[in-house]
Design a protein around this motif. Structure first.
Motif, PDB file in Angstrom:
ATOM      1  N   THR A 199       6.753  53.060 -13.161  1.00  0.00           N
ATOM      2  CA  THR A 199       6.049  52.276 -12.145  1.00  0.00           C
ATOM      3  C   THR A 199       7.008  51.336 -11.420  1.00  0.00           C
ATOM      4  O   THR A 199       8.025  50.903 -11.974  1.00  0.00           O
ATOM      5  CB  THR A 199       4.907  51.443 -12.753  1.00  0.00           C
ATOM      6  N   SER A 200       6.669  51.043 -10.183  1.00  0.00           N
ATOM      7  CA  SER A 200       7.407  50.062  -9.403  1.00  0.00           C
ATOM      8  C   SER A 200       6.391  49.267  -8.593  1.00  0.00           C
ATOM      9  O   SER A 200       5.279  49.715  -8.358  1.00  0.00           O
ATOM     10  CB  SER A 200       8.428  50.741  -8.490  1.00  0.00           C
ATOM     11  N   GLY A 201       6.799  48.076  -8.173  1.00  0.00           N
ATOM     12  CA  GLY A 201       5.901  47.216  -7.418  1.00  0.00           C
ATOM     13  C   GLY A 201       4.893  46.535  -8.333  1.00  0.00           C
ATOM     14  O   GLY A 201       4.933  46.668  -9.549  1.00  0.00           O
ATOM     15  N   PHE A 202       3.980  45.793  -7.708  1.00  0.00           N
ATOM     16  CA  PHE A 202       2.938  45.109  -8.482  1.00  0.00           C
ATOM     17  C   PHE A 202       1.716  44.924  -7.603  1.00  0.00           C
ATOM     18  O   PHE A 202       1.773  45.059  -6.383  1.00  0.00           O
ATOM     19  CB  PHE A 202       3.440  43.757  -9.008  1.00  0.00           C
ATOM     20  N   GLY A 203       0.601  44.631  -8.252  1.00  0.00           N
ATOM     21  CA  GLY A 203      -0.644  44.408  -7.518  1.00  0.00           C
ATOM     22  C   GLY A 203      -1.042  45.614  -6.685  1.00  0.00           C
ATOM     23  O   GLY A 203      -0.993  46.747  -7.149  1.00  0.00           O
ATOM     24  N   ASP A 204      -1.425  45.365  -5.437  1.00  0.00           N
ATOM     25  CA  ASP A 204      -1.836  46.435  -4.533  1.00  0.00           C
ATOM     26  C   ASP A 204      -0.669  47.360  -4.170  1.00  0.00           C
ATOM     27  O   ASP A 204      -0.876  48.443  -3.634  1.00  0.00           O
ATOM     28  CB  ASP A 204      -2.427  45.868  -3.245  1.00  0.00           C
ATOM     29  N   TYR A 205       0.566  46.941  -4.426  1.00  0.00           N
ATOM     30  CA  TYR A 205       1.750  47.719  -4.061  1.00  0.00           C
ATOM     31  C   TYR A 205       2.323  48.510  -5.241  1.00  0.00           C
ATOM     32  O   TYR A 205       3.379  49.126  -5.115  1.00  0.00           O
ATOM     33  CB  TYR A 205       2.829  46.797  -3.487  1.00  0.00           C
ATOM     34  N   LYS A 206       1.637  48.487  -6.371  1.00  0.00           N
ATOM     35  CA  LYS A 206       2.111  49.188  -7.562  1.00  0.00           C
ATOM     36  C   LYS A 206       1.999  50.698  -7.352  1.00  0.00           C
ATOM     37  O   LYS A 206       0.962  51.195  -6.918  1.00  0.00           O
ATOM     38  CB  LYS A 206       1.292  48.762  -8.787  1.00  0.00           C
TER      39      LYS A 206
END
Length: 129
Positions: A36-43
């Motif tokens: 996984t990369s990013g977090f929240g809505d951008y995960k």
């Protein structure tokens, strides 16, 4: 200048590792790892097919179980295949020299954590100071 083809990752296993034999008897361990990369809505999650070759994979494959966190470094390539839906697919494949188990998913049974300082003293024992 020499080219460098190296991919390092950590991720969670999507299933138990499987060991297969090639037609000439070589062992290869296959795993599917969610990175996984990013977090929240951008995960975002990328599924990476991980391969490790050698006879030792026959011994280590049982510890790589679904949900465990692994880390590895290896040579990255793209693999193409035709899916059950009849469409062509492309996926990331990493051929690793070694893969490490960082955290094994709990089996649901409580495990006693080791105490670095030995067993706790019983309530009726005096602790000398």
């Amino acid at each position: 200048m020499a080219d460098l083809n190296q991919y390092s990752f950590t991720g969670r296993l999507g299933g138990d590792a499987k060991v297969n034999k090639t037609s000439n008897g070589k062992s290869v361990m296959d795993m599917s790892v969610a990175v996984t990369s990013g977090f929240g809505d951008y995960k975002k999650t990328i599924w990476v097919k991980v391969k490790q070759w050698g006879d030792r994979v026959n011994n280590i494959a049982p510890i790589f179980t679904k949900g465990s966190i692994v880390a590895g470094t290896g040579e990255v390539s793209l693999e193409e295949w035709q899916g059950k839906d009849g469409l062509q697919h492309t996926g990331l494949v990493v051929t690793c020299m070694s893969v490490q188990l960082l955290h094994k998913k709990d089996s649901g049974q409580p495990q006693e954590q080791p105490n670095a300082f030995g067993p706790p003293p019983a309530d009726d024992e005096e602790i000398p100071f």
